[in-house]
Design a protein around this motif. Sequence first.
Motif, PDB file in Angstrom:
ATOM      1  N   MET A   1       0.846  -1.168   0.000  1.00  0.00           N
ATOM      2  CA  MET A   1       0.000   0.000   0.000  1.00  0.00           C
ATOM      3  C   MET A   1       0.891   1.231   0.000  1.00  0.00           C
ATOM      4  N   SER A   2       0.543   2.193  -0.800  1.00  0.00           N
ATOM      5  CA  SER A   2       1.306   3.439  -0.874  1.00  0.00           C
ATOM      6  C   SER A   2       0.706   4.467   0.087  1.00  0.00           C
ATOM      7  N   VAL A   3       1.422   5.568   0.305  1.00  0.00           N
ATOM      8  CA  VAL A   3       0.902   6.652   1.145  1.00  0.00           C
ATOM      9  C   VAL A   3      -0.387   7.200   0.544  1.00  0.00           C
ATOM     10  N   ALA A   4      -0.426   7.369  -0.776  1.00  0.00           N
ATOM     11  CA  ALA A   4      -1.637   7.880  -1.439  1.00  0.00           C
ATOM     12  C   ALA A   4      -2.824   6.950  -1.207  1.00  0.00           C
ATOM     13  N   GLU A   5      -2.607   5.643  -1.313  1.00  0.00           N
ATOM     14  CA  GLU A   5      -3.691   4.684  -1.054  1.00  0.00           C
ATOM     15  C   GLU A   5      -4.127   4.736   0.401  1.00  0.00           C
ATOM     16  N   PHE A   6      -3.155   4.849   1.304  1.00  0.00           N
ATOM     17  CA  PHE A   6      -3.473   4.950   2.726  1.00  0.00           C
ATOM     18  C   PHE A   6      -4.330   6.180   3.000  1.00  0.00           C
ATOM     19  N   LEU A   7      -3.966   7.307   2.408  1.00  0.00           N
ATOM     20  CA  LEU A   7      -4.708   8.547   2.643  1.00  0.00           C
ATOM     21  C   LEU A   7      -6.121   8.500   2.069  1.00  0.00           C
ATOM     22  N   SER A   8      -6.381   7.601   1.136  1.00  0.00           N
ATOM     23  CA  SER A   8      -7.715   7.496   0.538  1.00  0.00           C
ATOM     24  C   SER A   8      -8.670   6.639   1.361  1.00  0.00           C
ATOM     25  N   ILE A   9      -8.180   5.999   2.428  1.00  0.00           N
ATOM     26  CA  ILE A   9      -9.032   5.154   3.276  1.00  0.00           C
ATOM     27  C   ILE A   9     -10.056   6.025   4.001  1.00  0.00           C
TER      28      ILE A   9
END
Length: 146
Positions: A1-9
């Motif tokens: 998981m990337s930071v961008a994916e994490f921030l989209s949670i």
Amino acid sequence: MSVAEFLSIDRGRIHALTGPIFAGGADPGDVLQIDVLEVAHKGWGWSSVSSGLGFLKERFAEPYLFHWQLNGEVSPSLAPAVVPLRPFCGVMGVARAEEGEFRTRPPGPFGGNMDVRELCRGATLYLPVLKSRRTFFRGRCACRSR
């Protein structure tokens, strides 16, 4: 998981809980005894820093995500340091007295997001029963805390 994916949670759904576990015969005024028999990891974990959150929010302006490798009772992810692990459930609680849908924070007399690292294997937690034959929930497990 990337930071961008994490921030989209969706932050409204980030604390996954297991339950309900029914406590048959329990009535308000009773005490539910929870014996922690085991808390186990699945070989991985993550830590994050979100902008504007936490105790050091002034020092960490950029979001960060760290992936942990977990091997038995230790993590070698910060080699050469070895981090000892002691898994625990950060959220443990019973159904609240009032009806509704609730966030996991803040904790209260029902338990909730307590983050008590001593609630690991071998610990016992006592919570008041607030509703007849209602339920116990647990989740948001961690392997190490401060």
